[in-house]
Design an enzyme around this catalytic site. Structure first.
Site, PDB file in Angstrom:
ATOM      1  N   GLU A  60     -38.006  -5.240  19.556  1.00 22.25           N
ATOM      2  CA  GLU A  60     -36.586  -5.363  19.869  1.00 22.25           C
ATOM      3  C   GLU A  60     -36.365  -4.971  21.328  1.00 22.25           C
ATOM      4  OE1 GLU A  60     -36.218  -7.053  16.718  1.00 22.25           O
ATOM      5  OE2 GLU A  60     -34.255  -6.588  17.564  1.00 22.25           O
ATOM      6  N   VAL A  86     -32.613 -35.559  11.476  1.00 21.18           N
ATOM      7  CA  VAL A  86     -31.233 -35.166  11.165  1.00 21.18           C
ATOM      8  C   VAL A  86     -30.341 -36.387  10.940  1.00 21.18           C
ATOM      9  CG1 VAL A  86     -29.165 -34.137  12.190  1.00 21.18           C
ATOM     10  CG2 VAL A  86     -31.371 -32.930  12.325  1.00 21.18           C
ATOM     11  N   LYS A 106     -33.712  -5.124   7.504  1.00 18.72           N
ATOM     12  CA  LYS A 106     -34.288  -6.230   6.726  1.00 18.72           C
ATOM     13  C   LYS A 106     -34.331  -5.904   5.241  1.00 18.72           C
ATOM     14  CE  LYS A 106     -37.009  -7.755  10.663  1.00 18.72           C
ATOM     15  NZ  LYS A 106     -38.287  -7.606  11.381  1.00 18.72           N
ATOM     16  N   ASP A 120     -35.252  -1.341  12.175  1.00 16.92           N
ATOM     17  CA  ASP A 120     -35.337  -2.809  12.019  1.00 16.92           C
ATOM     18  C   ASP A 120     -35.783  -3.171  10.606  1.00 16.92           C
ATOM     19  OD1 ASP A 120     -37.483  -5.364  12.511  1.00 16.92           O
ATOM     20  OD2 ASP A 120     -35.448  -5.570  13.313  1.00 16.92           O
ATOM     21  N   GLY A 161     -42.286 -12.764  17.195  1.00 15.79           N
ATOM     22  CA  GLY A 161     -42.780 -13.643  18.261  1.00 15.79           C
ATOM     23  C   GLY A 161     -41.806 -14.795  18.466  1.00 15.79           C
TER      24      GLY A 161
HETATM   25  N1  LIG Z   1     -38.451 -11.225  19.085  1.00 17.30           N
HETATM   26  C1  LIG Z   1     -38.704 -11.521  17.811  1.00 17.30           C
HETATM   27  O1  LIG Z   1     -39.878 -11.667  17.378  1.00 17.30           O
HETATM   28  C2  LIG Z   1     -37.579 -11.667  16.836  1.00 17.30           C
HETATM   29  C3  LIG Z   1     -36.268 -11.436  17.212  1.00 17.30           C
HETATM   30  N2  LIG Z   1     -35.275 -11.575  16.282  1.00 17.30           N
HETATM   31  C4  LIG Z   1     -33.878 -11.352  16.653  1.00 17.30           C
HETATM   32  O2  LIG Z   1     -33.476 -12.409  17.539  1.00 17.30           O
HETATM   33  C5  LIG Z   1     -32.520 -11.920  18.481  1.00 17.30           C
HETATM   34  C6  LIG Z   1     -33.045 -12.169  19.889  1.00 17.30           C
HETATM   35  O3  LIG Z   1     -34.247 -11.507  20.016  1.00 17.30           O
HETATM   36  P1  LIG Z   1     -35.150 -11.711  21.348  1.00 17.30           P
HETATM   37  O4  LIG Z   1     -35.145 -13.134  21.760  1.00 17.30           O
HETATM   38  O5  LIG Z   1     -36.449 -11.037  21.089  1.00 17.30           O
HETATM   39  O6  LIG Z   1     -34.302 -10.851  22.404  1.00 17.30           O
HETATM   40  P2  LIG Z   1     -34.407 -10.851  24.015  1.00 17.30           P
HETATM   41  O7  LIG Z   1     -33.966  -9.498  24.419  1.00 17.30           O
HETATM   42  O8  LIG Z   1     -35.749 -11.373  24.427  1.00 17.30           O
HETATM   43  O9  LIG Z   1     -33.302 -11.949  24.481  1.00 17.30           O
HETATM   44  C7  LIG Z   1     -31.934 -11.676  24.339  1.00 17.30           C
HETATM   45  C8  LIG Z   1     -31.197 -12.804  25.068  1.00 17.30           C
HETATM   46  O10 LIG Z   1     -29.790 -12.650  24.847  1.00 17.30           O
HETATM   47  C9  LIG Z   1     -29.125 -12.492  26.106  1.00 17.30           C
HETATM   48  N3  LIG Z   1     -28.141 -11.427  25.947  1.00 17.30           N
HETATM   49  C10 LIG Z   1     -28.324 -10.247  25.313  1.00 17.30           C
HETATM   50  N4  LIG Z   1     -27.174  -9.533  25.371  1.00 17.30           N
HETATM   51  C11 LIG Z   1     -26.285 -10.290  26.059  1.00 17.30           C
HETATM   52  C12 LIG Z   1     -24.935 -10.107  26.477  1.00 17.30           C
HETATM   53  N5  LIG Z   1     -24.280  -8.981  26.173  1.00 17.30           N
HETATM   54  N6  LIG Z   1     -24.336 -11.067  27.172  1.00 17.30           N
HETATM   55  C13 LIG Z   1     -25.005 -12.199  27.480  1.00 17.30           C
HETATM   56  N7  LIG Z   1     -26.296 -12.471  27.136  1.00 17.30           N
HETATM   57  C14 LIG Z   1     -26.908 -11.496  26.418  1.00 17.30           C
HETATM   58  C15 LIG Z   1     -30.167 -12.095  27.113  1.00 17.30           C
HETATM   59  O11 LIG Z   1     -29.731 -12.587  28.383  1.00 17.30           O
HETATM   60  P3  LIG Z   1     -30.629 -12.335  29.714  1.00 17.30           P
HETATM   61  O12 LIG Z   1     -31.904 -13.108  29.474  1.00 17.30           O
HETATM   62  O13 LIG Z   1     -29.831 -12.882  30.836  1.00 17.30           O
HETATM   63  O14 LIG Z   1     -30.858 -10.848  29.772  1.00 17.30           O
HETATM   64  C16 LIG Z   1     -31.405 -12.808  26.575  1.00 17.30           C
HETATM   65  O15 LIG Z   1     -31.446 -14.127  27.063  1.00 17.30           O
HETATM   66  C17 LIG Z   1     -32.334 -10.439  18.135  1.00 17.30           C
HETATM   67  O16 LIG Z   1     -31.245 -10.309  17.258  1.00 17.30           O
HETATM   68  C18 LIG Z   1     -33.618 -10.085  17.409  1.00 17.30           C
HETATM   69  O17 LIG Z   1     -33.445  -8.980  16.517  1.00 17.30           O
HETATM   70  C19 LIG Z   1     -35.518 -11.956  14.971  1.00 17.30           C
HETATM   71  C20 LIG Z   1     -36.800 -12.179  14.567  1.00 17.30           C
HETATM   72  C21 LIG Z   1     -37.912 -12.042  15.461  1.00 17.30           C
HETATM   73  N1  LIG Z   2     -38.879  -6.531  16.370  1.00 23.13           N
HETATM   74  C1  LIG Z   2     -38.982  -7.298  15.132  1.00 23.13           C
HETATM   75  C2  LIG Z   2     -38.812  -8.777  15.455  1.00 23.13           C
HETATM   76  C3  LIG Z   2     -38.733  -9.608  14.229  1.00 23.13           C
HETATM   77  O1  LIG Z   2     -37.839  -9.398  13.390  1.00 23.13           O
HETATM   78  C4  LIG Z   2     -40.362  -7.053  14.491  1.00 23.13           C
HETATM   79  O2  LIG Z   2     -41.207  -6.454  15.163  1.00 23.13           O
HETATM   80  O3  LIG Z   2     -40.560  -7.456  13.343  1.00 23.13           O
END
Ligand SMILES: NC(=O)C1=CN([C@@H]2O[C@H](COP(=O)(O)OP(=O)(O)OC[C@H]3O[C@@H](n4cnc5c(N)ncnc54)[C@H](OP(=O)(O)O)[C@@H]3O)[C@@H](O)[C@H]2O)C=CC1
Ligand SMILES: N[C@@H](CC=O)C(=O)O
Ligand code: NA
Length: 458
Positions: free
Chosen positions: A200, A45, A215, A211, A317
């Site tokens: 999700e 960067v 997309k 979902d 993932g």
């Molecule tokens: N999982 C996947 O393969 C993919 C996910 N995504 C997108 O990425 C995003 C995250 O997904 P993912 O990591 O799987 O989700 P998770 O549910 O595993 O993690 C969500 C995180 O956000 C925090 N969080 C959620 N709501 C709140 C809130 N209201 N206030 C404070 N903290 C909050 C949670 O806190 P805490 O840990 O304390 O509960 C947690 O750390 C989503 O939009 C999803 O659609 C996109 C592509 C792929």
């Molecule tokens: N829940 C979603 C996460 C990535 O977007 C999926 O299964 O594709």
């Protein structure tokens, strides 16, 4: 695993403050990369990427990758206000939307993977970022690690994309693949997908197709350079798929996949627009998409000049998705170091979303019929009535023990053996195909409509 933030590489280098909103499946992997690859990122960067803090619901919660406790906070506003780049990896509509708007209002750049939010409010967020002269990047929101959005927005900006079709949800592809290859039960495969971090927070979004529909709207937005929302996407999930559907697919040499399709078409009244649809779809086993395993995704893009392109890779993932998040983050950080306006996405074309009935597709219809003269003629007549033509029709006599004969139902006597009739239509308008199925259902020679599925790739 607990790490201490390594001593900052090259203290003389300028630093960009990073706010991480969410430390779940994806956020914790982004935290890992920012920590473990700090040196590489700083060299790439031209500035250090310094994690200013991590917003979570539970600062004392255990994480896949544990940062020092003092980095976790529940004060999102203060964290957002302190950052140059905000990484929104929380999911859901609120408070994600308000925090992204706050960051944009501060002139900070934003990276998000939040397809649900972008498919509902993407246009207003893109406009706010353009107005503020900052950048909103979202490669992770569609097809996980696969770089598909930037090629659509940039690499193919000089071409005309006519159709985008693909497997865009890893969870449902994992489930369908496990059911097809190992005979796993739906619920067991779903539980595995959740355990593996694909699903999700509420997996209904995955299995009901929402979902993939989000997309599809984002893909269409970038492919056709026009705004689309999730409520303009026809959506069917995989929960209606039955054992009979799977058997009919397998027997006919097909595999069932949940496809997201966005296609430019001209409606019957001459209106040029696009149909966006998500539904379970039969693919011939030799089709490239039929070979997509597990949580992988694959997207076909059809264009006027480049022809047909295919993008393939992990669609879900933590680590794969974090790769896409980091790609956007490094791209933004480089621009912040170099100076210059952020790359914004302002879809200017007007491409109306058309009803799914205007789409052209083909169906496989499997029905149980009384095995007597005139049945095929009755079926053929019902199909022709709606301007649909038959590509193939195969009759399979039903063995005696396949029949469930109800005492009270005189139609099922020994004198009227039954058979299964599998009809595959040629391509026709969706509305004509749907009307054909409705007519077939009413025929007295038909005792049951066993399976109705759309077909692609024939
Ligand atoms: N999982 C996947 O393969 C993919 C996910 N995504 C997108 O990425 C995003 C995250 O997904 P993912 O990591 O799987 O989700 P998770 O549910 O595993 O993690 C969500 C995180 O956000 C925090 N969080 C959620 N709501 C709140 C809130 N209201 N206030 C404070 N903290 C909050 C949670 O806190 P805490 O840990 O304390 O509960 C947690 O750390 C989503 O939009 C999803 O659609 C996109 C592509 C792929
Ligand atoms: N829940 C979603 C996460 C990535 O977007 C999926 O299964 O594709
Ligand atoms: Na992607």
């Amino acid at each position: 695993m607990t790490v201490t933030t390594p001593s900052a590489p090259h203290d003389s280098q300028p630093a960009l403050k990073i706010a991480l909103l969410g430390a779940g499946t994806v956020g914790s992997q982004v935290a890992r990369i920012l920590t473990e690859d700090a040196e590489m990122l700083a060299a790439r960067v031209g500035a250090r990427l310094e994690l200013a803090g991590v917003f979570v619901r539970n600062p004392d919660g255990r994480r896949d990758y544990q940062l020092p406790r003092e980095l976790y906070t529940t004060d999102a506003e203060a964290l957002v206000d302190s950052a140059d780049i905000v990484l929104e990896l929380m999911g859901g509509i609120e408070p994600a939307k308000s925090l992204i708007e706050r960051a944009i209002g501060n002139g900070s750049a934003v990276v998000t993977g939040n397809k649900a939010l972008l498919a509902q409010s993407g246009s207003e967020l893109f406009a706010a970022a353009a107005e503020a002269g900052t950048q909103l990047s979202f490669e992770a929101s569609v097809a996980g690690a696969i770089p598909i959005l930037r090629p659509l927005r940039d690499s193919l900006a000089g071409d005309t994309v006519t159709r985008v079709m693909g497997i865009a949800n890893g969870t449902t592809n994992y489930i369908l693949d496990q059911m097809d290859t190992t005979g796993a039960a739906f619920d067991d495969a779903l539980a595995d997908a959740q355990e593996l971090g694909y699903a999700e927070a509420d997996p209904t979004a995955d299995i009901e197709g929402h979902d993939a529909a989000a997309k599809a709207a984002i893909l269409a937005n970038l492919a056709f350079h026009a705004p689309f929302r999730i409520d303009e996407v026809y959506c069917e999930g995989i929960t209606r798929i039955t054992a009979a559907d799977n058997e009919a697919a397998s027997e006919a040499g097909y595999v069932i996949k949940l496809l997201a399709i966005a296609e430019r078409i001209t409606a019957g009244d001459g209106t040029a627009g696009a149909v966006l649809r998500v539904h379970p779809t039969l693919l011939p086993r030799e089709h490239p998409l039929a070979a997509v395993r597990g949580a992988f995704n694959a997207v076909f893009v059809e264009t006027q000049n480049a022809g047909e392109l295919m993008f393939y890779g992990p669609g879900a993932g933590g680590a794969p998705t974090a790769s896409a998040v980091m790609g956007d983050t490094v791209s933004i950080a480089r621009r912040l170091v170099r100076g210059g306006a952020g790359r914004t996405h302002t879809p200017r074309s007007v491409v109306p979303a058309l009803p799914v009935g205007e789409a052209r597709t083909s169906y496989m219809v499997v029905i149980r019929v009384a095995d007597r003269p005139g049945v095929l003629a009755a079926i053929a007549s019902a199909v022709a009535e709606h301007g649909v033509s038959i590509e193939s029709m195969r009759q399979v006599p039903l063995a005696e023990d396949d029949l469930v004969v109800e005492e009270s139902d005189e139609a099922y006597t020994d004198e009227a053996p039954e058979s299964l009739l599998r009809i595959i239509t040629h391509e026709a308008k969706e509305q004509n195909l749907a009307a054909t199925v409705a007519t077939i259902k009413e025929l007295d020679v038909v005792t049951e409509v066993v399976s109705v599925l759309r077909v692609e790739g024939n």
